[in-house]
Design a protein around this motif. Structure first.
Motif, PDB file in Angstrom:
ATOM      1  N   HIS A   1       6.939   4.721   2.477  1.00 21.26           N
ATOM      2  CA  HIS A   1       6.715   5.674   1.402  1.00 21.26           C
ATOM      3  C   HIS A   1       7.890   6.614   1.217  1.00 21.26           C
ATOM      4  O   HIS A   1       8.412   6.707   0.111  1.00 21.26           O
ATOM      5  CB  HIS A   1       5.389   6.426   1.466  1.00 21.26           C
ATOM      6  CG  HIS A   1       5.264   7.215   0.200  1.00 21.26           C
ATOM      7  ND1 HIS A   1       4.756   6.703  -0.948  1.00 21.26           N
ATOM      8  CD2 HIS A   1       5.784   8.410  -0.134  1.00 21.26           C
ATOM      9  CE1 HIS A   1       4.925   7.553  -1.930  1.00 21.26           C
ATOM     10  NE2 HIS A   1       5.550   8.608  -1.458  1.00 21.26           N
TER      11      HIS A   1
ATOM     12  N   HIS B   1      -1.666   5.783   1.542  1.00 20.65           N
ATOM     13  CA  HIS B   1      -2.224   5.374   0.251  1.00 20.65           C
ATOM     14  C   HIS B   1      -1.878   3.912  -0.054  1.00 20.65           C
ATOM     15  O   HIS B   1      -2.388   3.365  -1.024  1.00 20.65           O
ATOM     16  CB  HIS B   1      -1.782   6.307  -0.890  1.00 20.65           C
ATOM     17  CG  HIS B   1      -0.307   6.375  -1.095  1.00 20.65           C
ATOM     18  ND1 HIS B   1       0.326   7.512  -1.504  1.00 20.65           N
ATOM     19  CD2 HIS B   1       0.670   5.454  -0.949  1.00 20.65           C
ATOM     20  CE1 HIS B   1       1.623   7.285  -1.603  1.00 20.65           C
ATOM     21  NE2 HIS B   1       1.848   6.040  -1.266  1.00 20.65           N
ATOM     22  N   HIS B   2      -1.026   3.324   0.769  1.00 20.51           N
ATOM     23  CA  HIS B   2      -0.780   1.890   0.609  1.00 20.51           C
ATOM     24  C   HIS B   2      -1.795   1.063   1.391  1.00 20.51           C
ATOM     25  O   HIS B   2      -1.711  -0.158   1.414  1.00 20.51           O
ATOM     26  CB  HIS B   2       0.625   1.538   1.103  1.00 20.51           C
ATOM     27  CG  HIS B   2       1.701   2.212   0.309  1.00 20.51           C
ATOM     28  ND1 HIS B   2       2.218   1.662  -0.833  1.00 20.51           N
ATOM     29  CD2 HIS B   2       2.323   3.388   0.465  1.00 20.51           C
ATOM     30  CE1 HIS B   2       3.132   2.473  -1.338  1.00 20.51           C
ATOM     31  NE2 HIS B   2       3.220   3.539  -0.563  1.00 20.51           N
TER      32      HIS B   2
HETATM   33 CU   LIG Z   1       3.740   5.334  -1.278  1.00 14.58          CU
END
Ligand SMILES: [Cu+2]
Ligand code: HEM
Lengths: 624, 130, 403
Positions: free
Chosen positions: A307, A356-357
């Motif tokens: 991220h 969030h992945h």
């Molecule tokens: Cu991300």
């Protein structure tokens, strides 16, 4: 022994530099000069961007024409990449991309674009070339470590390239390299224990990460220690801030992935079970691993880097665009301080949003909720940055130079990429959209018409400083309009396909699911044609880039009438960069200041009152 | 490799020393004893760590994982000594401390957020333990 | 060209370049080891009951090595202080001791601690077979005492028994030969396109190489004669020969030499042979399995004191996974070897750099005459790195050896 070019203020060609003749190898190959290293990074990175794009063109052919041999170059491809990636069709025509080949090309496209294309160009190349110049430094703080960084990177490139031609072909487990798939891939009896795609991939990544770490230590130390007298923090051009934050992201987010890379290497080379679960069954047989490992652990460590990595991909781009917008609107950036604040908040938050992945992993509602909140929060500083750049256009007398065209296009493109990301933050929505072409569309708007356009803008902007020649305007405009139109032709339909349920990493372009996705499958052809035309649109750029080095219009030292310090050097800058002592007296964007004699006042220009001799630089300036 | 280019101002700051001159004599002489002392304390605490691992704290406090917690507290104490004295973090420049704060914050994030994984796993997605 | 602030501090930061650089580097190192330690926690939390071993490492040796590192930390800081006071011979002395300590640490790791583990054998028993091994495990007792069950039998491997079916091996050779023949036929036909031809040639090379290798992995060639004893009952002239449809099966034993036993590595190679099946492992059991009811082994550490004379047998079919105490043995050993290995590499790097600063070379001790402050800075920087290495070990020691 005296101090460098800096002190030879009166003597335009300081004798140190005059006699500076390191010989061919030290000048062109094993150079420690930040500008040469920047150029080396840039050329290698651009070549890899091209290569990654070519892989994708082959894949786009397969998506539009599943199972058909690639026309014209099919035989060549088959000879180059071997039987694991290409086969002959029923009629014996060579050049049909195999399923394994598709997986290889997809995984390597992602890996190469991210780690071997964008980061080397946007961060390493522009950072190396421009940052020391912009802060008035004669080089990086650790020139030899800088050289080591490039060569470490170069070795990692070799690993990736070699992996295409070993038996079994290059890595096929996606750029995310998720286990257990990546733990068992390429380990059959026909594969070499070390010279196989996935193992070479991990090893290459370990080198790549090491190169990034060496680079980021250097960048941070340079920005902190080598700012010229008077270059206070709030007088730094925004690009320097962007590089500063980016370097911190690389420095602190990459090591956990390095650790994970080492663990995956252990899993593959020494049969450990870091990421291999108990009782894993492959091809109907229980595997011989001890088990007890966790595939989720890899995902955590991977996304802990990946991220922040997406901000590594975009922040240098935003920095470049900011420079170019200020220069071409002839107006200070709107909300410079807010932008600096925003970029720090963004960097900070980017460390706490990674999962969030992983909404699909079943990590639990509480965890999802936490990451959902932080993800929504991080959109605030992102919006501040884009808004500030948009507002910077307001009321300016805009010059649509080549860099400015790309910089202007960057704004709406990045905007589309950013806004389509917001729905993905919500885990209920993401459960549906995860791994569809919607996601592919979203992040490509950020990195392709986003970062890549910023890179083009940067190339057009700083090329004259690096080579002493301007790029050709006409070819530039062909390049720009072609790219802008066709890149949207590729990526916009992805949203439509994705929302209709077309999944990423499908080898046949969705033919197997035709019943479900019928309304959108026809877009495949349109997108692929756009991709090939986008490829054509790069030809003027390549010609321009090579031709102008020798035949371009000669550039003056400051062709864009810019305020920042990098233009206060001879063009191209000599070893040691400056021919006078640099002292900074003002902020980075003093354009169109009322009462000034020109519409720009360089940072190094002393205030009128004490122009003749100014013994003390204004702020608490560090001495050299 | 001379440092003579540094402006006189810096020397006045006391941040640098003349190339040849012995510097800060007295101060460092004083420290020598301290360094040995800290070394001694570290060795003693190594012994204490080993000894503590024989004590069954879980029984004592009727809980779970107390030995780990106490072992880590001792280790952290030792690490703080090394950092503060040997690495001169005591009295180190604020810039270095800033780096450290950020780094420690992110490490803590890495540790605790990954562990959240075990807080409420969705049924059947992780293998049973305990 | 002289980069500013190489030796003297920049006033507004108070740091010279290398010191700032090393702290940044250490920040990234914290994240690197942070990643590894978080993997440790994650895997340990996720381990099923009984699958995270305790007390397998040698605590006195680990503790001694800790003291060695602490001592070297003291001496490296003294080396720096000596330079600050411009006392060269003291510098040489303290730096020399630091280097020796680092080297000693590595020697203990590589020559003593690690090799021991690669000789040691452990087998995790399948859940449904675990009751059979109650005499070695005393899980009833463990249950009573509310302790995690024991799931592994370990010790010194003395002997393995196996069955061997040469037909399987011959079959594989046949298959490869047929493949080769087919490729040759296709090549000779001249009908293949250019790219296919080049592919076929590549395959041909690969298979030919494999065939050439095959004899060396045949059991008879693989084992030294005296290690291989064809057991009477299933051997030549056994029942199998009378019925041509049943494949010949040799039951074979392998003895180790008196001292070392069969190494687990040899047994592993055997198991990979086509046609070979391991049947039993014969061990000299570890104290914990030889005397499972002894309360001593419930204590946190019962470090390896050598296997006992008590003999134990494990059926291969009851085993979930087995190996030496090597990285692949279990997640515990995987993290142990990875972290101590990476830590060892750091120690090695530190030793080499310190050696460079100690030797009378241009960038090392000779710098004292020219620019002692610069040398002091260099030693301070390597010292910071060295303390960090020490600091990592301070966590490694309790985490792997004690807790
Ligand atoms: Cu991300
Ligand atoms: C401009 C030309 C580009 C085109 C036409 C393109 C196209 C695509 C397509 C169609 C996919 C999905 C393949 C599949 O799922 O089967 C893909 C995947 C991907 N692309 Fe691109 N891309 C481009 C540029 C970039 C750039 C600049 C980056 C990165 C910075 C990038 C990073 C990725 C990544 C990470 C993936 C995912 C790979 C995976 O599934 O493991 N791409 N690209």
């Amino acid at each position: 022994m005296s101090t460098a070019a800096l002190t030879h203020a009166h003597d335009a060609h300081a004798h140190d530099d005059h006699h500076y003749d390191p010989g061919f190898w030290r000048k062109w190959v094993f150079s420690t000069d930040h500008k040469m290293i920047g150029i080396q990074y840039g050329v290698t990175g651009l070549a890899f961007l091209m290569f990654g794009f070519m892989l994708m063109m082959v894949m786009r052919w397969q998506l539009a024409h599943p199972g058909e041999a690639v026309p014209y170059i099919g035989g060549l491809l088959q000879t180059l990449f071997g039987s694991s990636a290409f086969q002959s069709d029923a009629k014996g025509i060579p050049g049909v991309l195999t399923a394994d080949g598709y997986n290889s090309f997809g995984a390597m496209h992602g890996t190469i674009m991210v780690f071997f294309g964008i980061v080397p160009v946007a961060f390493a190349a522009f950072g190396n070339f421009v940052v020391p110049l912009q802060i008035g430094a004669i080089d990086m703080t650790f020139p030899r470590i800088n050289m080591a960084s490039f060569w470490c990177f170069f070795i990692s490139c070799l690993f990736m390239l070699v992996s295409f031609v070993v038996p079994g072909g290059a890595a096929k487990s996606g750029w995310t390299s998720y286990p257990p798939l990546s733990g068992i891939a390429d380990l059959g009896p026909l594969n070499h224990v070390f010279m196989n795609g996935q193992t070479l991939w991990v090893t290459g990544m370990v080198f790549n990460i090491t190169a990034s770490l060496l680079g980021s230590v250097n960048f941070i130390a340079t920005i902190i220690q080598l700012r010229a007298p008077g270059m206070t923090w709030m007088r730094l051009p925004f690009f320097v801030w962007a590089q500063f934050v980016t370097a911190f992201l690389l420095l602190l987010a990459f090591p956990p992935l390095e650790a994970a890379g080492v663990m995956q290497l252990m899993d593959r080379a020494f049969d450990t079970s870091f990421f291999m679960p108990t009782g894993l069954i492959v091809n109907g047989a229980t595997t011989q691993w001890s088990g007890g490992g966790s595939p989720i652990l890899w995902q955590h460590l991977f996304w802990f880097l990946a991220h922040p990595e997406v901000y590594v991909l975009i922040l240098p781009g935003i920095g470049m665009v900011a420079e170019i917008i200020a220069n071409n609107t002839r107006k200070p950036l709107y909300g410079y301080k807010a932008m600096v604040g925003a970029i720090f908040v963004l960097g900070f938050l980017s460390f706490v949003v990674w999962a969030h992945h992983m909404y699909m992993t079943g990590m639990g509602a509480k965890v999802s909720a936490f990451f959902q909140v932080t993800t929504v929060m991080i959109s605030v500083p992102s919006v501040i940055l884009v808004t500030a750049l948009m507002l910077s256009l307001w009321g300016g007398s805009i010059r649509f130079t080549m860099p400015m065209l790309f910089a202007t296009a960057f704004l709406p493109m990045f905007g589309i990429g950013g806004l389509t990301g917001i729905p993905l933050a919500f885990n209920a929505v993401d459960l549906y959209l995860h791994d569809t072409y919607y996601v592919i569309g979203h992040f490509h708007y950020v990195v392709a018409p986003g970062t890549i356009f910023a890179i083009f803008a940067g190339v057009y902007y700083w090329y004259p400083k690096a080579t002493g020649r301007m790029l050709n305007e006409f070819l530039g405009r062909m390049h720009f309009w072609g790219s802008l139109i066709f890149i949207n032709g590729i990526f916009f339909p992805m949203f439509l396909q994705g929302m209709a349920g077309v999944h990423r990493r499908w080898y046949d372009g969705g033919a197997a699911y035709e019943q479900i996705i019928k309304p959108v499958i026809h877009w495949n052809n349109f997108m692929s044609v756009s991709a090939f035309l986008l490829g054509l649109a790069q030809i003027p750029f390549i010609i321009n880039f090579c031709w102008s080095i020798w035949y371009g219009r000669k550039a003056s030292d400051n062709p864009w009438d810019s305020t920042t310090v990098e233009w206060d050097t001879p063009t191209p800058p000599p070893h040691g960069n400056f021919t006078k002592e640099i002292t900074v007296y003002r902020g980075p964007y003093e354009y169109s200041v009322p009462g000034a004699d020109k519409d720009f006042t360089p940072q190094t220009e002393a205030p009128k009152a004490d122009k003749p001799h100014s013994p003390t630089p204004p702020a608490a300036a560090p001495a050299h | 490799m001379s440092q003579s280019h540094d402006h006189g101002k810096e020397v006045a700051h006391g941040a640098s020393h003349d190339s040849g001159a012995p510097a800060d004599h007295a101060q460092h002489d004083m420290h020598l004893g301290l360094y040995w002392g800290i070394g001694g304390v570290l060795v003693v605490f190594t012994a204490i760590t080993v000894w503590l691992s024989y004590v069954d704290f879980d029984k004592m406090f009727a809980g779970h994982g107390w030995n780990i917690i106490i072992g880590m507290i001792v280790a952290t104490f030792k690490v703080c000594l090394v950092g503060a004295i040997f690495m001169h973090l005591k009295g180190e420049k604020p810039l270095v401390w800033k780096f450290l704060y950020f780094t420690l914050f992110f490490v803590a994030g890495l540790f605790f957020l990954t562990l959240l994984h075990y807080v409420d796993p969705i049924f059947g997605t992780t293998h049973a333990h305990h | 060209m002289q980069i500013p602030h190489e030796v003297t501090a920049r006033p507004d930061t108070g740091l010279y370049n290398a010191k700032l650089g090393i702290w940044l580097f250490l920040a990234s190192e914290v994240m690197l080891f942070g990643g590894l330690f978080s993997a440790y926690i994650f895997l340990r939390m996720g381990a099923e009951d009984g699958y995270w071993p305790h007390g397998l490492l040698n605590v006195p040796v680990g503790a001694a090595n800790t003291v060695v590192l602490i001592l070297s930390s003291v001496t490296v800081v003294l080396a720096w202080a000596s330079l600050k006071m411009r006392k060269f011979s003291q510098y040489k002395l303290w730096m020399g001791i630091s280097i020796l300590c680092g080297a000693l640490f590595l020697i203990v790791k590589l020559a003593y601690e690690w090799p021991q583990k690669f000789e040691h054998f452990g087998a995790f028993i399948k859940k449904d077979a675990i009751a059979k091994y109650e005499p070695y495990l005393d899980n009833e007792g463990m249950k009573r005492k509310k302790l995690a069950p024991r799931v592994e039998v370990s010790g010194h491997l003395h002997e393995v028994t196996m069955t061997y079916d040469p037909k399987v091996w011959e079959g594989i050779v046949k298959e490869q030969e047929t493949n080769l023949q087919q490729i040759d036929d296709r090549l000779k036909s001249g009908k293949e396109s250019k790219s296919v031809t080049s592919e076929l040639e590549r395959d041909r090379k690969r298979i030919a190489a494999k065939l050439k290798e095959m004899p060396s992995v045949k059991l008879e060639n693989f084992l030294p004669k005296h290690d291989l004893e064809i057991a009477k009952e299933g051997g030549h002239g056994g029942a199998a020969h009378h019925d041509p449809s049943v494949q010949t099966i040799h039951s074979t034993k392998m003895h180790g030499s008196e001292r070392a036993g069969v190494t687990p590595a040899t047994a592993e190679k055997l198991e990979k042979l086509p046609g070979l099946k391991l049947v039993t492992f014969e061990l000299g059991l570890d104290p914990i399995n030889a005397d499972p009811t002894n309360p001593e082994s419930d204590k946190p550490h019962f470090w390896y004191k050598g296997s006992t004379k008590t003999h134990g047998t494990i059926q291969r079919q009851d085993v979930e996974s087995w190996s030496a105490f090597a990285p692949k043995h279990s997640p515990y050993f995987a993290v142990y070897f990875t972290i101590t290995g990476l830590h060892g590499l750091h120690v090695l790097a530190g030793v080499l750099i310190m050696l460079y600063f100690w030797l009378p070379v241009e960038g090392g001790a000779n710098m004292f005459k020219r620019n002692p402050e610069h040398l002091a800075n260099r030693v301070e920087v390597v010292g910071l790195f060295w303390h960090f290495v020490d600091l990592v070990w301070i966590f490694v020691f309790p985490i792997f050896y004690l807790l």
